[in-house]
Design a protein around this motif. Sequence first.
Motif, PDB file in Angstrom:
ATOM      1  N   ALA A 161      44.345 -46.308  81.595  1.00  0.00           N
ATOM      2  CA  ALA A 161      44.398 -47.245  82.714  1.00  0.00           C
ATOM      3  C   ALA A 161      43.049 -47.897  82.970  1.00  0.00           C
ATOM      4  CB  ALA A 161      44.880 -46.524  83.975  1.00  0.00           C
ATOM      5  N   LEU A 162      41.976 -47.245  82.536  1.00  0.00           N
ATOM      6  CA  LEU A 162      40.635 -47.796  82.735  1.00  0.00           C
ATOM      7  C   LEU A 162      40.345 -48.940  81.766  1.00  0.00           C
ATOM      8  CD1 LEU A 162      38.670 -44.423  83.099  1.00  0.00           C
ATOM      9  CD2 LEU A 162      39.500 -45.920  84.932  1.00  0.00           C
ATOM     10  N   HIS A 163      41.157 -49.054  80.726  1.00  0.00           N
ATOM     11  CA  HIS A 163      40.945 -50.094  79.701  1.00  0.00           C
ATOM     12  C   HIS A 163      42.270 -50.764  79.372  1.00  0.00           C
ATOM     13  CE1 HIS A 163      36.840 -48.633  78.836  1.00  0.00           C
ATOM     14  NE2 HIS A 163      37.369 -47.433  79.056  1.00  0.00           N
ATOM     15  N   THR A 164      42.926 -51.312  80.377  1.00  0.00           N
ATOM     16  CA  THR A 164      44.282 -51.831  80.181  1.00  0.00           C
ATOM     17  C   THR A 164      44.362 -53.090  79.343  1.00  0.00           C
ATOM     18  OG1 THR A 164      44.100 -52.983  82.306  1.00  0.00           O
ATOM     19  CG2 THR A 164      45.177 -50.827  82.307  1.00  0.00           C
ATOM     20  N   SER A 165      43.261 -53.776  79.127  1.00  0.00           N
ATOM     21  CA  SER A 165      43.352 -55.034  78.362  1.00  0.00           C
ATOM     22  C   SER A 165      42.630 -54.967  77.028  1.00  0.00           C
ATOM     23  CB  SER A 165      42.790 -56.200  79.187  1.00  0.00           C
ATOM     24  OG  SER A 165      41.427 -55.970  79.490  1.00  0.00           O
ATOM     25  N   VAL A 296      52.363 -37.857  66.697  1.00  0.00           N
ATOM     26  CA  VAL A 296      53.140 -38.354  65.549  1.00  0.00           C
ATOM     27  C   VAL A 296      53.434 -39.841  65.716  1.00  0.00           C
ATOM     28  CG1 VAL A 296      55.261 -38.086  64.216  1.00  0.00           C
ATOM     29  CG2 VAL A 296      54.182 -36.078  65.251  1.00  0.00           C
ATOM     30  N   THR A 297      53.890 -40.220  66.918  1.00  0.00           N
ATOM     31  CA  THR A 297      54.179 -41.637  67.188  1.00  0.00           C
ATOM     32  C   THR A 297      52.917 -42.475  67.056  1.00  0.00           C
ATOM     33  OG1 THR A 297      55.884 -40.920  68.756  1.00  0.00           O
ATOM     34  CG2 THR A 297      55.219 -43.224  68.850  1.00  0.00           C
ATOM     35  N   GLU A 298      51.784 -41.931  67.551  1.00  0.00           N
ATOM     36  CA  GLU A 298      50.498 -42.625  67.451  1.00  0.00           C
ATOM     37  C   GLU A 298      50.152 -42.930  65.991  1.00  0.00           C
ATOM     38  OE1 GLU A 298      47.705 -43.369  69.602  1.00  0.00           O
ATOM     39  OE2 GLU A 298      49.325 -43.503  71.039  1.00  0.00           O
ATOM     40  N   VAL A 299      50.208 -41.919  65.165  1.00  0.00           N
ATOM     41  CA  VAL A 299      49.838 -42.072  63.756  1.00  0.00           C
ATOM     42  C   VAL A 299      50.778 -43.034  63.036  1.00  0.00           C
ATOM     43  CG1 VAL A 299      49.657 -40.849  61.552  1.00  0.00           C
ATOM     44  CG2 VAL A 299      48.763 -39.796  63.621  1.00  0.00           C
ATOM     45  N   LEU A 300      52.076 -42.919  63.297  1.00  0.00           N
ATOM     46  CA  LEU A 300      53.053 -43.805  62.659  1.00  0.00           C
ATOM     47  C   LEU A 300      52.836 -45.262  63.070  1.00  0.00           C
ATOM     48  CD1 LEU A 300      56.300 -41.638  62.953  1.00  0.00           C
ATOM     49  CD2 LEU A 300      54.955 -42.097  60.894  1.00  0.00           C
ATOM     50  N   ALA A 301      52.482 -45.493  64.347  1.00  0.00           N
ATOM     51  CA  ALA A 301      52.242 -46.864  64.814  1.00  0.00           C
ATOM     52  C   ALA A 301      51.028 -47.474  64.123  1.00  0.00           C
ATOM     53  CB  ALA A 301      52.047 -46.865  66.331  1.00  0.00           C
ATOM     54  N   VAL A 302      49.990 -46.679  63.942  1.00  0.00           N
ATOM     55  CA  VAL A 302      48.780 -47.165  63.268  1.00  0.00           C
ATOM     56  C   VAL A 302      49.071 -47.442  61.797  1.00  0.00           C
ATOM     57  CG1 VAL A 302      46.437 -46.547  62.564  1.00  0.00           C
ATOM     58  CG2 VAL A 302      47.220 -46.005  64.875  1.00  0.00           C
ATOM     59  N   ILE A 303      49.880 -46.569  61.158  1.00  0.00           N
ATOM     60  CA  ILE A 303      50.201 -46.723  59.730  1.00  0.00           C
ATOM     61  C   ILE A 303      51.089 -47.944  59.482  1.00  0.00           C
ATOM     62  CG2 ILE A 303      51.444 -45.698  57.784  1.00  0.00           C
ATOM     63  CD1 ILE A 303      50.549 -42.955  58.830  1.00  0.00           C
ATOM     64  N   PHE A 304      52.185 -48.057  60.250  1.00  0.00           N
ATOM     65  CA  PHE A 304      53.182 -49.098  59.979  1.00  0.00           C
ATOM     66  C   PHE A 304      52.824 -50.464  60.569  1.00  0.00           C
ATOM     67  CE2 PHE A 304      55.967 -45.269  59.577  1.00  0.00           C
ATOM     68  CZ  PHE A 304      56.297 -45.459  58.245  1.00  0.00           C
ATOM     69  N   TYR A 305      52.170 -50.479  61.716  1.00  0.00           N
ATOM     70  CA  TYR A 305      51.904 -51.753  62.395  1.00  0.00           C
ATOM     71  C   TYR A 305      50.427 -52.115  62.477  1.00  0.00           C
ATOM     72  CZ  TYR A 305      56.759 -51.037  63.782  1.00  0.00           C
ATOM     73  OH  TYR A 305      58.109 -50.811  63.778  1.00  0.00           O
ATOM     74  N   GLN A 306      49.588 -51.320  61.827  1.00  0.00           N
ATOM     75  CA  GLN A 306      48.139 -51.582  61.813  1.00  0.00           C
ATOM     76  C   GLN A 306      47.574 -51.803  63.230  1.00  0.00           C
ATOM     77  OE1 GLN A 306      50.122 -53.561  59.289  1.00  0.00           O
ATOM     78  NE2 GLN A 306      49.851 -51.607  58.266  1.00  0.00           N
ATOM     79  N   GLU A 307      48.076 -51.027  64.166  1.00  0.00           N
ATOM     80  CA  GLU A 307      47.578 -51.152  65.542  1.00  0.00           C
ATOM     81  C   GLU A 307      46.183 -50.546  65.651  1.00  0.00           C
ATOM     82  OE1 GLU A 307      50.405 -49.504  68.245  1.00  0.00           O
ATOM     83  OE2 GLU A 307      51.892 -51.063  67.869  1.00  0.00           O
ATOM     84  N   SER A 308      45.396 -51.090  66.567  1.00  0.00           N
ATOM     85  CA  SER A 308      44.035 -50.593  66.750  1.00  0.00           C
ATOM     86  C   SER A 308      44.057 -49.219  67.407  1.00  0.00           C
ATOM     87  CB  SER A 308      43.233 -51.571  67.625  1.00  0.00           C
ATOM     88  OG  SER A 308      43.809 -51.660  68.911  1.00  0.00           O
ATOM     89  N   PHE A 309      43.034 -48.440  67.104  1.00  0.00           N
ATOM     90  CA  PHE A 309      42.937 -47.107  67.704  1.00  0.00           C
ATOM     91  C   PHE A 309      41.506 -46.950  68.222  1.00  0.00           C
ATOM     92  CE2 PHE A 309      42.940 -42.514  67.998  1.00  0.00           C
ATOM     93  CZ  PHE A 309      44.238 -42.251  68.388  1.00  0.00           C
ATOM     94  N   LYS A 310      41.291 -47.478  69.441  1.00  0.00           N
ATOM     95  CA  LYS A 310      39.946 -47.511  70.011  1.00  0.00           C
ATOM     96  C   LYS A 310      39.577 -46.188  70.668  1.00  0.00           C
ATOM     97  CE  LYS A 310      39.994 -52.507  70.556  1.00  0.00           C
ATOM     98  NZ  LYS A 310      39.812 -53.655  71.455  1.00  0.00           N
ATOM     99  N   ALA A 311      38.324 -46.125  71.140  1.00  0.00           N
ATOM    100  CA  ALA A 311      37.754 -44.874  71.650  1.00  0.00           C
ATOM    101  C   ALA A 311      38.577 -44.254  72.769  1.00  0.00           C
ATOM    102  CB  ALA A 311      36.329 -45.127  72.124  1.00  0.00           C
ATOM    103  N   GLU A 312      39.042 -45.094  73.736  1.00  0.00           N
ATOM    104  CA  GLU A 312      39.788 -44.529  74.866  1.00  0.00           C
ATOM    105  C   GLU A 312      41.098 -43.889  74.418  1.00  0.00           C
ATOM    106  OE1 GLU A 312      40.541 -49.064  74.966  1.00  0.00           O
ATOM    107  OE2 GLU A 312      38.855 -47.684  74.653  1.00  0.00           O
ATOM    108  N   LYS A 313      41.700 -44.450  73.367  1.00  0.00           N
ATOM    109  CA  LYS A 313      42.925 -43.838  72.832  1.00  0.00           C
ATOM    110  C   LYS A 313      42.618 -42.490  72.174  1.00  0.00           C
ATOM    111  CE  LYS A 313      45.655 -47.995  72.004  1.00  0.00           C
ATOM    112  NZ  LYS A 313      46.389 -48.791  71.005  1.00  0.00           N
ATOM    113  N   GLY A 314      41.467 -42.439  71.509  1.00  0.00           N
ATOM    114  CA  GLY A 314      41.058 -41.185  70.886  1.00  0.00           C
ATOM    115  C   GLY A 314      40.824 -40.099  71.921  1.00  0.00           C
ATOM    116  N   VAL A 315      40.135 -40.459  73.015  1.00  0.00           N
ATOM    117  CA  VAL A 315      39.887 -39.495  74.099  1.00  0.00           C
ATOM    118  C   VAL A 315      41.206 -39.037  74.705  1.00  0.00           C
ATOM    119  CG1 VAL A 315      38.896 -39.203  76.403  1.00  0.00           C
ATOM    120  CG2 VAL A 315      37.607 -40.408  74.635  1.00  0.00           C
ATOM    121  N   SER A 316      42.098 -40.001  74.954  1.00  0.00           N
ATOM    122  CA  SER A 316      43.402 -39.681  75.538  1.00  0.00           C
ATOM    123  C   SER A 316      44.198 -38.764  74.618  1.00  0.00           C
ATOM    124  CB  SER A 316      44.179 -40.974  75.792  1.00  0.00           C
ATOM    125  OG  SER A 316      45.410 -40.693  76.400  1.00  0.00           O
ATOM    126  N   LEU A 317      44.126 -39.009  73.326  1.00  0.00           N
ATOM    127  CA  LEU A 317      44.858 -38.214  72.354  1.00  0.00           C
ATOM    128  C   LEU A 317      44.334 -36.775  72.309  1.00  0.00           C
ATOM    129  CD1 LEU A 317      47.023 -38.100  70.203  1.00  0.00           C
ATOM    130  CD2 LEU A 317      45.358 -38.975  68.553  1.00  0.00           C
TER     131      LEU A 317
END
Length: 355
Positions: A161-165, A296-317
Amino acid sequence: MEDKEAQSSARTKKALLVVNCLLLSLGNCGGPLIMRLYFIHGGKRVWLSSWLETAGWPIMLIPITVSFLRRRREAPETATRFFQMKLYLFLPSAFIGLLTGLDDYMYAYGVARLPVSTSALIIASQLAFTAAFAFLLVRQKFTSYSINAVVLLSIGGAVLALHTSGDRPEGESKKEYILGFLMTLGAAALYGLILPMMELTYKKAKQSITYSLVLEIQMVMSLFATLFCTVGMLINKDFQAISREGRNFELGETNYYVVLVFSAIIWQTFFLGAIGVIFCASSLLSGIVIAVLLPVTEVLAVIFYQESFKAEKGVSLVLSLWGFVSYFYGEIKRSKKKQQTNSTQETQVLQLSQP
């Protein structure tokens, strides 16, 4: 004899729990991915996507029919009705189904605006809502480990929520992105209420709840959720737009209909798995399993849709994984303590019974 029957029933329930966890895994990972596939390749209809989440309800007639034939073969004198559900169970199931329809729309709106990895992490906050409503509605008991898990998962969602955009899809306004974020959060809160409501329905039912009855409950819920979304589709004229949208779909018209059909099937496994886990265990465990599948959903989204995986997502994960480990470690310790207590009691009984 009674002990053997109890042990057999416990083994059956454990087997059902494993099966429903697998169904929930398939739906929880595959559902968001195939829904996002629809949107990123030209799909625009939010009501259609929400409708597809439960439109696969006729599939439930297959296992219900198998269950009826088995009951009729084993006890023909009692298996006189195809459907076992009675009115006082039908009404709450229908009401929860309508709430599910609203939840489907909110979730589909969020997935249309957010990357899968972001929406999945927001949905992790559902566990906190499930825990709170489970405590209020079904008096769920908590340990220090389960409380720790809920807190960590909630903080993990708050980090986003701190990095919604930060990962707003190209061409999407900040207003649309924030609205998608809020709708997804609302969907998490509502489903966090639905799961304990389902458990409460089981407990308050005036008839014995069997797994075949759970299948009927799932069908009724999905039917009424579909009816809710059908009204939205009629108002939004989505049915008329399907053929036009199919012709313009980036992956081709045939693949468009394949995506729709598989979406309906995969989402049905999610809902059946969720209420099946509640039947075998609890609404809290159902929420935990949904959250456990997040990485699992996170990894599959990055693999199939090349979505970004920034620092805040890593902390959240990391926080989410920490929460998962805490919960299951607590459950293992509690199970071992219970076994030790039972063993001690059995030893004491044997000692007292000896002359």
